[in-house]
Write a protein that holds these residues in place. Structure first.
Motif, PDB file in Angstrom:
ATOM      1  N   GLY A  67       0.822  -1.209   0.000  1.00  0.00           N
ATOM      2  CA  GLY A  67       0.000   0.000   0.000  1.00  0.00           C
ATOM      3  C   GLY A  67       0.848   1.248   0.000  1.00  0.00           C
ATOM      4  N   ASP A  68       0.179   2.415  -0.036  1.00  0.00           N
ATOM      5  CA  ASP A  68       0.803   3.717   0.143  1.00  0.00           C
ATOM      6  C   ASP A  68       1.905   4.011  -0.875  1.00  0.00           C
ATOM      7  N   GLY A  69       1.551   3.946  -2.173  1.00  0.00           N
ATOM      8  CA  GLY A  69       2.502   4.306  -3.214  1.00  0.00           C
ATOM      9  C   GLY A  69       2.016   5.510  -3.999  1.00  0.00           C
ATOM     10  N   GLU A  70       2.713   5.831  -5.102  1.00  0.00           N
ATOM     11  CA  GLU A  70       2.291   6.957  -5.931  1.00  0.00           C
ATOM     12  C   GLU A  70       2.954   6.890  -7.289  1.00  0.00           C
ATOM     13  N   ILE A  71       2.318   7.548  -8.253  1.00  0.00           N
ATOM     14  CA  ILE A  71       2.910   7.761  -9.571  1.00  0.00           C
ATOM     15  C   ILE A  71       2.737   9.232  -9.929  1.00  0.00           C
ATOM     16  N   VAL A 122      -0.692  10.939  -8.436  1.00  0.00           N
ATOM     17  CA  VAL A 122      -1.825  10.056  -8.169  1.00  0.00           C
ATOM     18  C   VAL A 122      -1.361   9.002  -7.171  1.00  0.00           C
ATOM     19  N   GLY A 123      -2.014   8.948  -6.018  1.00  0.00           N
ATOM     20  CA  GLY A 123      -1.641   7.983  -5.002  1.00  0.00           C
ATOM     21  C   GLY A 123      -2.078   6.578  -5.369  1.00  0.00           C
ATOM     22  N   ILE A 124      -1.304   5.594  -4.915  1.00  0.00           N
ATOM     23  CA  ILE A 124      -1.664   4.190  -5.092  1.00  0.00           C
ATOM     24  C   ILE A 124      -2.140   3.676  -3.740  1.00  0.00           C
ATOM     25  N   GLU A 125      -3.407   3.341  -3.649  1.00  0.00           N
ATOM     26  CA  GLU A 125      -4.014   2.950  -2.380  1.00  0.00           C
ATOM     27  C   GLU A 125      -3.519   1.580  -1.925  1.00  0.00           C
ATOM     28  N   THR A 179      -5.755   2.852  -7.405  1.00  0.00           N
ATOM     29  CA  THR A 179      -5.281   4.202  -7.085  1.00  0.00           C
ATOM     30  C   THR A 179      -6.213   4.871  -6.078  1.00  0.00           C
ATOM     31  N   LYS A 180      -5.723   5.939  -5.483  1.00  0.00           N
ATOM     32  CA  LYS A 180      -6.584   6.783  -4.675  1.00  0.00           C
ATOM     33  C   LYS A 180      -7.455   7.623  -5.626  1.00  0.00           C
TER      34      LYS A 180
END
Length: 628
Positions: free
Chosen positions: A147-151, A158-161, A196-197
């Motif tokens: 969890g808790d990534g981003e691009i 854009v957060g990666i949930e 994604t978030k």
């Protein structure tokens, strides 16, 4: 989308658009997620046996039944499964699942690194209720792994949930009289789901984010390629609208259209809600109107009423002119009513915004309105079918009409090829998940996991270090034969020749109907070896690949010998060039070097690809100069 909004590009910030992605990507592992069966796809006719199942929803640990599963199970269907010599009892749900595949775990940790995600300490497998027949067990096994990534995108981060590792569903083969037929070759292939978030604020950003995630996934070199191996779901809402899950977007090129159309659909539904409020709209109880169509000339209705069939109708107070309102291109509010009705086994609905039509007369429309006591602002929706289906279908239409009064319903919708969507089922809830007790937890650790080179970085390396032009560098870096290209370069093959052969030449041969898929990597490398040893020329490589593809029982050397593709000696090349020049001596005397281009092609044709173009070109220039 309503007609007034059909071609309108919204201010999406003002509209309050919020979107998130769920990317589902099959992993290219040797074995399936919970057994040792291969992940190769099979043709249905290769199945060795088949069996049938009926599936029903079960309660969660809290004693609840998921609403989406409940609606899915309301239609009684038989599910038939095709098994193969490459599937086992795990896919048939006749043996407990094995431990999670180690290769799949390693791959998802690589992906987590590329997405700047933090892996969970321990991955616990959960059961997700699925009763549409796509899983023999009635549930899908899934484990949260990070969890808790981003691009990054051009419109912001854009957060990666979260990321989940789960088993792929069975492949849908066909509809049957009793239900649906599935094949088990796909069931159990490791599948990564990346969510994604809700940070996406425009259709263009949704597409860009999906492209970025897709590039990162392909950078691992460990994901499957081809139609159906990656699917995108999109969650979309606007201010005053509702969260709608759009499932099964097959192509990245469709994502922006899907999001744009869903935003427009919600705008149109909110406009309809406002009009319905002004009209004090209401939905009456369904009624049997079969007598209205006694002796009807409508083939559709008459056929449905034959035997024990009935016609059921519902008065939609205040809906006149709105049932036919367009929500998306060629899809209307009435289409949405029909989507709900079809879930209960009817072919569609009739409504007064489109009648008289389908053989229904104006007098029958008047009688229909009288039967349910409508006013001028009212509409009528109707179905005709056997009694149980007709009753369930008209109640579904009434429920959807009531939802239109409320605005935009939360639901799951399926993506169509034209960028529009259709109703599938209600949004699933938390009651669909519960722990899997047959699979032990797995500890996750990044130690020893290397982050792969990104495809974008690889393109730049191919340009700067190997001298490929930008287009060819991108083509080979993103192509399926990237590893073959690198293996060829490692063996000393000229990078431009290697890239052009595995991509451009192979593509041209496929377009010409050559079964190039018969030429595996080892045979490509053997062809390059023949070239490096001077046994074949670069000009002869396309013909040699075609010969190997058409005759897979031959080795590359045997194919070259049989087709006469061996390199011509220096004397043979000069003799062929001299013969072409002498045959065209008058043209050479008149045009000089102006004859070069035409004669070059003739020389290469005479040599049948057994000489390099540079060598032939040099000799041809010499011979022309001698005669001018």
């Amino acid at each position: 989308m309503s007609a007034e909004h059909a071609d309108h590009e919204y201010d999406y910030e003002e509209l309050g658009l919020v979107a998130g992605l769920e990317i589902h990507q099959q992993l290219d592992t040797a074995s399936k997620l919970f057994c040792g069966c291969p992940t190769d796809r099979r043709e249905p006719e290769e199945s060795t046996h088949r069996f049938q199942r009926y599936l029903h929803p079960t309660k969660s640990e809290l004693g609840e039944i998921d609403v989406a599963a409940l609606e899915e199970a309301s239609v009684e269907r038989e599910f038939e499964y095709l098994a193969f010599d490459s599937t086992c009892l795990v896919e048939a749900d006749e043996e407990p699942p094995h431990r999670i595949d180690d290769e799949a775990i390693e791959t998802v940790l690589e992906i987590a690194g590329l997405l700047d995600m933090t892996p969970v300490d321990e991955a616990h497998v959960m059961r997700k209720i699925v009763v549409d027949g796509s899983n023999t067990s009635g549930f899908q096994r899934s484990a949260r792994v990070a969890g808790d990534g981003e691009i990054s995108t051009s419109e912001g981060t854009v957060g990666i949930e979260d990321m989940e590792l789960e088993e792929e569903s069975a492949g849908r083969v066909a509809e049957t009289d009793a239900g649906v037929r599935y094949a088990l070759d796909r069931l159990g292939i490791p599948l990564v789901e990346i969510g994604t978030k809700p940070d996406i604020g425009s259709p263009a950003q949704a597409k860009e984010a999906a492209e970025r995630i897709g590039m990162l996934l392909r950078s691992t070199g460990k994901v499957k390629r081809g139609l159906g191996t990656i699917r995108q779901d999109v969650n979309v809402s606007i201010a005053e609208g509702a969260r709608v899950e759009l499932k099964g977007v097959q192509s990245l090129d469709d994502i922006d259209d899907i999001v744009r159309n869903e935003a427009g659909r919600q705008v149109a539904l909110l406009d309809i809600r406002e009009e319905l409020e002004d009209r004090d709209a209401n939905v009456s109880q369904p009624a049997d109107v079969s007598s209205v169509f006694d002796g009807t000339d409508s083939g559709l209705i008459g056929g449905a009423l034959s035997g024990d069939g009935v016609a059921m109708a519902v008065r939609l107070e205040g809906f006149d002119g709105l049932v036919g309102r367009e929500l998306q291109p060629d899809r209307r509010l009435g289409t949405e009513f029909a989507d709900h009705a079809k879930r209960h086994g009817v072919g569609g609905i009739f409504h007064t915004d489109e009648l008289p039509a389908y053989g229904v007369t104006a007098d029958e429309v008047t009688a229909l309105r009288e039967a349910v006591e409508t006013d001028e602002e009212d509409a009528v929706a109707m179905v005709a079918a056997e009694p149980d289906s007709a009753q369930a279908a008209i109640e579904a239409v009434a429920d959807r009409a009531q939802a239109a009064i409320d605005g935009v319903p939360e639901e799951t919708r399926g993506a169509n090829d034209d960028g529009t969507t259709r109703y599938l089922r209600p949004l699933p809830g938390a009651a669909r998940m519960y722990p899997e007790t047959d699979v032990p937890p797995v500890e996750l650790d990044f130690e020893g996991i290397e982050t792969p080179e990104l495809l974008t970085e690889r393109v730049e390396r191919y340009r700067s270090e190997l001298g490929l032009d930008a287009g060819l560098a991108e083509q080979v870096a993103y192509g399926r034969r990237m590893s073959l290209f690198e293996a060829a370069v490692e063996r000393g093959v000229d990078p431009t020749l290697a890239a052009g052969t595995v991509e451009s030449t192979a593509t041209e041969l496929r377009r010409d109907g050559v079964p190039i898929e018969n030429v595996d990597d080892e045979r490509f490398l053997a062809v390059f070896e023949l070239y490096q040893d001077g046994e074949v020329t670069s000009e002869g490589i396309p013909d040699l690949l075609a010969a190997i593809a058409e005759n897979p029982e031959l080795s590359p050397a045997e194919a070259a010998e049989r087709e006469g593709l061996g390199s011509a000696g220096d004397d043979e090349v000069r003799e062929a060039v001299v013969e072409v020049v002498e045959r065209n001596e008058e043209q050479v005397e008149q045009q000089g070097m102006g004859a070069f281009s035409g004669l070059m092609g003739e020389c290469m044709g005479a040599l049948g690809g057994r000489a390099e173009g540079d060598e032939v070109s040099e000799l041809l220039r010499e011979e022309i100069q001698k005669r001018t």
